[in-house]
Design an enzyme around this catalytic site. Structure first.
Site, PDB file in Angstrom:
ATOM      1  CB  ILE A 197      -0.922   0.011   1.226  1.00  0.00           C
ATOM      2  CG1 ILE A 197      -1.873  -1.188   1.170  1.00  0.00           C
ATOM      3  CG2 ILE A 197      -1.721   1.311   1.251  1.00  0.00           C
ATOM      4  CD1 ILE A 197      -2.766  -1.317   2.369  1.00  0.00           C
ATOM      5  CB  THR A 203       5.175 -11.384  -0.221  1.00  0.00           C
ATOM      6  OG1 THR A 203       6.184 -11.010   0.721  1.00  0.00           O
ATOM      7  CG2 THR A 203       5.477 -12.784  -0.720  1.00  0.00           C
ATOM      8  CG  ASP A 256      -1.167  -0.852  12.284  1.00  0.00           C
ATOM      9  OD1 ASP A 256      -2.248  -1.398  12.573  1.00  0.00           O
ATOM     10  OD2 ASP A 256      -0.199  -1.466  11.791  1.00  0.00           O
TER      11      ASP A 256
END
Lengths: 506, 506
Positions: A197, A203, A256
């Site tokens: 993002i 990955t 977060d």
């Protein structure tokens, strides 16, 4: 009130409808209110307003509700004001610093997954969680709710291995080595990954260079049972779907919340049925975890939550001040990782980190004796078994198993950034490297990225390239080069930083 | 990236644009990100995504940005990713419990007013303010920022009087009496009011029965200087515009952060240039202020903030457990208030409350000696000066000054709710009365509302009407009656509540 249906193809990520302001006034609904829409079936949706787009007497259905109701439409629907869902009141309870019950957390997460909450409500939930955090009980319930509101993989055998990187270090392509090493030693590792993002390549972005990465949960299970491991994009499965919906609101807020981070990581591991998990926690300036004390604290929290959920969690605090390997960006990173698998040649930081973490998993899963894991991992690389397994994984996911690192071409447009002085690299700014790679087009342009010639502590001569920028598009290369030159990502100084004369001139 | 403009008439209350997902990916923008759009001028807007509505190569402009750019459009605009505004980082600072500087609060409020923040960001700001509250300094700066980011009325004379009700009590039509009483005694009172959001009728909804209420700030000033007072809708002026934008996010969260409430009230008073303000603080079960201690605390906070801003604030804790007067709903309330002005006949609760508060203003403004205010207010009603002033106010706002209370007709569809028993009204539920009035159509249908026959403590016989519901539409009357019968808003009991035998039967 009866209204005529008009579809509107805008993705709003929610069950939403749009009413003419006159009808909305007549119904007595205000911004953020909900209506019950009844055709063949009844759904509840959040209301937007328009003066012109939808005339009075009609109701616009946004993409999500339109899609879900496609086969259930009637020309005319009945529309009436609806109450807020119970979870809106639960969010108020969190703001009031009251502890929640397990069923309340479940209902909240269910409403998030089912798009019953507005962005305003989810933002208030996340801001409150960020400010007040959650108790251990609440974090466990949040994790369980995130697992239970999505699909789960249920394997008949155990152990099931998994690995997660907390992120924050560029070029962290280690899963491309760890998964085949672990699977080559007979352990199952159904690795779901994310796309970048804010990063240059997740990955899933990397693996997509080699094979498709979008599969259903059932396909992930089937492929894992067949070849021992996969490298897929978690977002395409319906595993812990609450996570993506929360990230969409966390991202614009740049937060977060601690409890969210723990729950989000562990829910994704729990939902794939993982019994043994290694956590890679990159530590140091420029990463999410600033120092080793924070890293230890996070490790304890993850291990504790794992215990509550019946998972064995081992944590590795890793060096995060500099990229892993010398490449950042999808094609460049895949080429570097494949080269290690094919030739055992490559940056020491990449081989070392991958084999240490793979070794931990091999020991946890019983494939290696205690203390022998890394050696087995290195041996699995050397004897070609990891490469053979990687080819199986690529093939089962629908890619070309005969691919070699030599086939992976980075972007055709390149430019060097040269050192402004002779000296040593005394500072390496991860975030700037990522920014440059993104301006060059990563992760969307697979060939875009940065090749790093000089890392922290290395000697460099004036005019020598310190990094090469790759791009698929000429314009983006120019932008990236300009961006890089404006504020160099690497600081070079002679060993003599400053002269301080012993006798000051007056 | 260059994109072709396509207007989309949806009101999103923000500067927002919509991009095809392919272009968004190419630009590297994600949900909640911003882009800089450059045509003849440059603006920054928040991005939405679509797969179909807007094809690649085009950019949709929502209503607000479309309106503001109308004359500045070019067919083709340049679109590039933009940074988050500084105030997004300021919100993060609040979440991290750091105190803000005055310039930060100003910038935050400015960005709210200029639509530079998303609903997600504003929700996080409000949830944080609700959880952490603000210091006195921060609350003062917030109020000043809310004043300074809108238009201000600047009168050449002083004092300027004003009045505010905290809300929460139905039927609170007192401004219709207070404003003409105060203005009739030579004081200026430029009263801006709100429309009901969750209530049955705001003062602006009431006044609209008699005259237009939407005026610019300049018109409000001019009319006030001409006749001494006005009763207008604050939302049509550009006075303290931040408030409306915050309410749009507070409303779905059902929160009203303490600092926000203080700032919002005082900013609206400060912006009209008020020097002397009376606060009506309805207190008791079912209102916003549960008991007299909370009421005193709020009074101290309002008086303190007033001092910081150079305003004299007097607070009145008022009885809030039962409606003011016997009517709830626009036309019914206006009829009741006008009747008092014309005949001095009407409910004691309405006359008493209006003249006490008007009296406080008359004393503060020097029109009455200390202790003589209420008597002067009553006299102003009795001698017809208040009625004459009200006619001037109606006329200056463009209404018919010859209107009489007899002309104001409530809804043509009516139904009585009768008492299920003989006894006393022992409980009166304000919120249910408001709900019933709203289901009947208030405040949008001016004739809808509730006429209350029996109030708290009054005697009622079985089968006798306790209230009459009025509606403009038959269907809404039915819905309201059903709603009322399902859960009665008034509880009637005999004086004997329960028998407790002195000798228990075994």
């Amino acid at each position: 009130m009866e209204l005529k249906v008009q579809p509107i193809d805008i993705h709003v990520g929610k069950y939403k409808v749009i009413l003419n302001s006159i009808d909305a006034k007549e119904l007595g609904v205000y911004e953020g209110d909900r209506v019950r829409v009844t055709g063949h079936i009844t759904v509840t949706a959040i209301v937007d307003f328009t003066d012109d787009l939808i005339p009075p007497g009609m109701i616009g259905l946004y993409h999500e509700i339109k899609e879900d109701l496609k086969r259930e439409w009637t020309e005319i629907v009945k529309v009436e004001p609806a109450e807020k869902p119970r979870s809106a009141r639960i969010i108020r309870k969190i703001m009031d610093r009251n502890k929640l019950e397990q069923d309340e957390i479940h209902e909240l997460v269910k409403d998030i997954v089912e798009e019953n909450l507005s962005e305003i409500e989810i933002a208030a939930f996340l801001a409150s969680s960020y400010i007040n955090d959650m108790t251990d009980d609440e974090t466990e319930w949040l994790t369980r709710a995130m697992i239970d509101t999505g699909e789960k993989l249920e394997f008949n055998s155990s152990p099931i291995m998994d690995k997660h990187s907390i992120g924050g270090v560029p070029g962290n392509k280690i899963s491309l080595l760890i998964v085949p090493i672990v699977a080559a030693n007979g352990l199952l590792i159904p690795k779901t990954s994310s796309r970048a993002i804010t990063g240059a390549a997740g990955t899933a972005d990397l693996m997509e260079v080699l094979a498709p990465v979008e599969f259903s949960s059932a396909e992930v299970k089937e492929m894992t049972e067949k070849v021992g491991g996969v490298l897929v994009w978690g977002g395409a499965t319906n595993i812990a779907p609450a996570d993506d919906k929360l990230i969409k609101v966390e991202y614009p807020l740049s937060i977060d919340p601690h409890c969210q981070m723990l729950a989000s990581i562990m829910a994704k591991k729990g939902a794939v049925g993982a019994t043994h998990v290694v956590m890679d926690i990159p530590t140091g300036p420029g990463t999410k975890i600033k120092n080793i004390h924070e890293g230890r604290k996070l490790s304890r929290d993850l291990i504790n939550l794992g215990e509550r959920l019946g998972m064995n969690v081992d944590c590795a605090l890793t060096y995060g001040a500099s990229p892993v390997g010398r490449t950042v960006g999808p094609a460049l990173e895949v080429r570097e990782a494949l080269k290690v698998l094919e030739t055992m040649e490559g940056p020491n930081s990449l081989i070392e980190k991958s084999t240490v973490l793979a070794g931990m998993l091999l020991e946890m899963g019983g494939a290696a004796s205690p203390g022998q894991g890394q050696e087995l991992a290195l041996e699995t690389l050397r004897n070609g078994k990891a490469l053979a397994k990687m080819k199986e994984i690529i093939e089962v996911q629908g890619g070309d198993p005969n691919v070699s690192y030599k086939d992976i071409q980075p972007g055709e447009f390149t430019a060097d950034l040269v050192s402004p002085a002779t000296g040593y690299v005394i500072e390496f700014r991860n975030k700037r490297i990522v920014q440059i790679a993104r301006v060059a087009g990563a992760p969307n342009d697979k060939g875009a990225g940065v090749l790093i010639h000089k890392k922290h502590g290395e000697v460099v001569k004036k005019g020598e390239p310190i990094l090469t920028i790759y791009a698929d598009k000429e314009k983006k290369l120019e932008d990236a080069l300009k961006n890089a030159q404006r504020d160099l990502p690497i600081v070079v100084e002679g060993m003599l930083l400053e002269k301080v004369p012993s006798i000051r001139e007056i």
